[in-house]
Enzyme design. Structure first.
Site, short mmCIF file in Angstrom:
data_model
loop_
_atom_site.label_atom_id
_atom_site.label_comp_id
_atom_site.label_asym_id
_atom_site.label_seq_id
_atom_site.Cartn_x
_atom_site.Cartn_y
_atom_site.Cartn_z
N CYS A 223 -5.80 5.07 -3.70
CA CYS A 223 -6.02 3.57 -3.28
C CYS A 223 -7.04 3.03 -4.05
CB CYS A 223 -5.99 3.51 -1.76
SG CYS A 223 -4.37 4.04 -0.86
N ASP B 186 -0.59 -0.72 -5.05
CA ASP B 186 -1.77 -0.15 -5.53
C ASP B 186 -1.27 1.11 -6.21
OD1 ASP B 186 -1.20 1.23 -3.18
OD2 ASP B 186 -3.40 1.14 -2.43
N ASN B 187 -0.31 1.78 -5.77
CA ASN B 187 0.23 3.01 -6.36
C ASN B 187 1.36 3.47 -5.55
OD1 ASN B 187 -2.50 3.95 -4.25
ND2 ASN B 187 -0.43 4.91 -3.65
N ASP C 79 0.92 -1.18 -0.08
CA ASP C 79 0.09 0.07 -0.15
C ASP C 79 0.77 1.26 0.07
OD1 ASP C 79 -1.95 1.82 0.43
OD2 ASP C 79 -2.95 0.87 1.93
N ASP C 80 0.80 2.05 -1.07
CA ASP C 80 1.86 3.25 -1.12
C ASP C 80 3.09 2.79 -1.43
OD1 ASP C 80 -0.65 4.69 -0.85
OD2 ASP C 80 -0.27 5.86 0.86
#
Length: 503
Positions: free
Chosen positions: A73, A307-308, A36-37
């Site tokens: 997200c 995700d990003n 995540d991130d």
């Protein structure tokens, strides 16, 4: 949670080799591990994840040009699950009319995920961790297609403690004991699911979606004194970019408070990020060890990605959401049967995961999927007519909107200064990025065409996006032909669906 024996012994796992066990089915298992991130530009993630590097990156194929075209997200995760761009899922940010869980459900996306298609074809499916932003407003919901559902339903999931999971319809509260550390709970659920599914003989898909290294998660207690505890965050050439006169209005007008936030929080944010990645490294190692011990490793594809990305001070930005490289570049490594060791420069984007998983499982890809299967690259083949560009988009709204990262705010921020950064959103934008240029159209949803703002970067000469070629009249004249070409391509991609998105 104490580490399981599998996680603790993961570093000792040797090279991939025949296990001696015969898979119960010709269909492969598929495991997706979603950080995540986690950006692929600034964060030195392999330093904190040596087991993952050895077990995955040094065994499989690394995509050096992997991108999250909807770099926030919920939009990114919606794209991963459906294989569609944000303008087709109607999820372009984390909440509001064009964002979040509500929009994802209202536009019937849950009936068309690759997970449901796997499930309907006989796969056993399961997940643990983060689903979509906004699920906390509908915590009892279980989407179609999931056999084993363990989704976080409170925003405190980000802190790593004192959160609630919906475990197949039962709300289970986790507290502040070391055993409750979220990444470790997801690691345990991952190994339990794999062991049980392997014994059952049914092909399986598992989605491990811990929120590491998303702020404000810290390292687990066992890594409290880790080697990154006093580290200084990396500074790329665009860190706290000084000359921002060529940047769009939203950044110029908020640059001061953004820079203060970066200065006050960046090092601590980096330290926490790296510390939480140590736990994510254990999670990955535990999954690989369990697959090996059950005889399923040689019949399982493992996808590790995010995700990003994350800005970490680039262009004075803390979070993601921007069209710049730090927001959009993500790690992507795939291992599995027949996957060669090596690297590919072919562009991979979030919309590609759904068609890739479906092809690996021997299932057809629906016509309305926007992405392309990465199976040729995973077979070591030279993909013909591969994409040379992609669309990127974000929903906004406004320099002080509350539909973006603000919705991820959790109690216990890194410092009081962080309460400000979550109130500073970005305007809407759309962009096209090809192998040389990034062209951005700002205020796409807020303003008429004549009132928008534009950026153009020549990535071959300016990889850190410091010099907006359209900031001067001379530049606009010099690059007029290039802008016309890119703007036409951008408009085509903004209106594309299915096959028209792939060419």
């Amino acid at each position: 949670m104490a580490l399981t024996a599998a996680v603790a012994g993961a570093a000792a796992v040797g090279p991939v080799r025949p296990s001696g066990a015969t898979a119960a089915t010709d269909q492969p298992n598929i495991v997706m591990i979603l950080a995540d991130d986690l950006d692929a530009r600034t964060t030195p993630y392999w330093d904190a994840m040596p087991k993952t590097k050895a077990l995955l990156a040094e065994r499989g194929t690394t995509f050096t040009n992997a991108f999250a075209p909807m770099p926030i997200c919920c939009a990114a995760r919606g794209s991963i699950l459906t294989g569609k761009y944000g303008h087709n899922t109607h999820v372009l940010t984390n909440s509001g009319d064009e964002g979040g869980y509500t929009s994802f459900v209202e536009h019937d996306n849950e009936e068309h995920t690759f997970v449901k298609q796997l499930h309907d074809s006989g796969y056993r499916t399961g997940m643990a961790g983060k689903y979509l932003n906004g699920l906390e407003e509908d915590p009892t919901h279980i989407p179609p297609g999931w056999d084993d559902w363990n989704a976080g339903v409170t925003k405190s999931l980000y802190s790593g403690y004192d959160y609630t999971l919906n475990e197949n319809g039962v709300m289970v509260d986790y507290g502040s004991d070391p055993d409750d550390y979220q990444v470790d709970v997801i690691a345990k659920k991952s190994t339990d699911f794999i062991a049980d599914a392997a014994a059952d003989g049914q092909p399986f898909f598992w989605y491990a979606a811990a929120t590491a290294p998303h702020l404000p998660m810290e390292a687990p207690p066992r890594y409290a004194d880790n080697q990154f505890a006093d580290a200084t965050a990396p500074h790329l050439p665009n860190f706290q970019e000084e000359e921002i006169g060529d940047k769009p209005t939203w950044l110029r007008t908020t640059a001061g408070e953004r820079a203060l936030t970066v200065a006050a929080t960046n090092d601590r944010d980096h330290q926490n990020r790296m510390g939480s990645l140590l736990a994510l490294d254990d999670l990955v190692a535990g999954i690989v060890t369990t697959l090996e011990s059950t005889g399923e490793l040689d019949n399982t594809y493992i996808v590790f990605t995010s995700d990003n990305g994350y800005n970490l001070g680039a262009h004075r930005l803390v979070q993601k959401m921007a069209p710049y490289e730090e927001s959009m570049r993500v790690p992507l490594v795939v291992t599995g049967p027949g996957v060669p060791r090596g690297r590919t420069k072919d562009i991979a984007i979030s919309t590609d995961f759904a068609p890739t998983v479906l092809e690996l499982a021997g299932l057809p890809t629906p016509d309305d999927v926007d992405g392309r299967s990465l199976v040729p690259q995973l077979r070591g083949e030279k993909a013909t007519d591969w994409r040379t560009d992609f669309l990127a988009e974000y929903g906004g709204p406004g320099p002080r909107g509350q539909d973006g990262v603000y919705q991820e705010y959790v109690p216990d921020p890194l410092s009081n200064v962080f309460s400000e950064v979550f109130l500073v959103d970005l305007p809407s934008w759309s962009a096209v990025r090809d192998e040389r240029y990034l062209y951005v159209r700002w205020y796409d949803e807020e303003r008429d065409e004549d009132d928008r703002e534009y950026e153009l970067y020549d990535l071959s000469k300016d990889p850190y996006q410091l010099d907006n070629l359209l900031a001067t009249e001379a530049g606009r004249t010099q690059y007029a032909d290039e802008v016309r070409r890119l703007d036409a391509r951008l408009q085509h991609l903004k209106e594309c669906s299915g096959a028209s998105c792939r060419n």
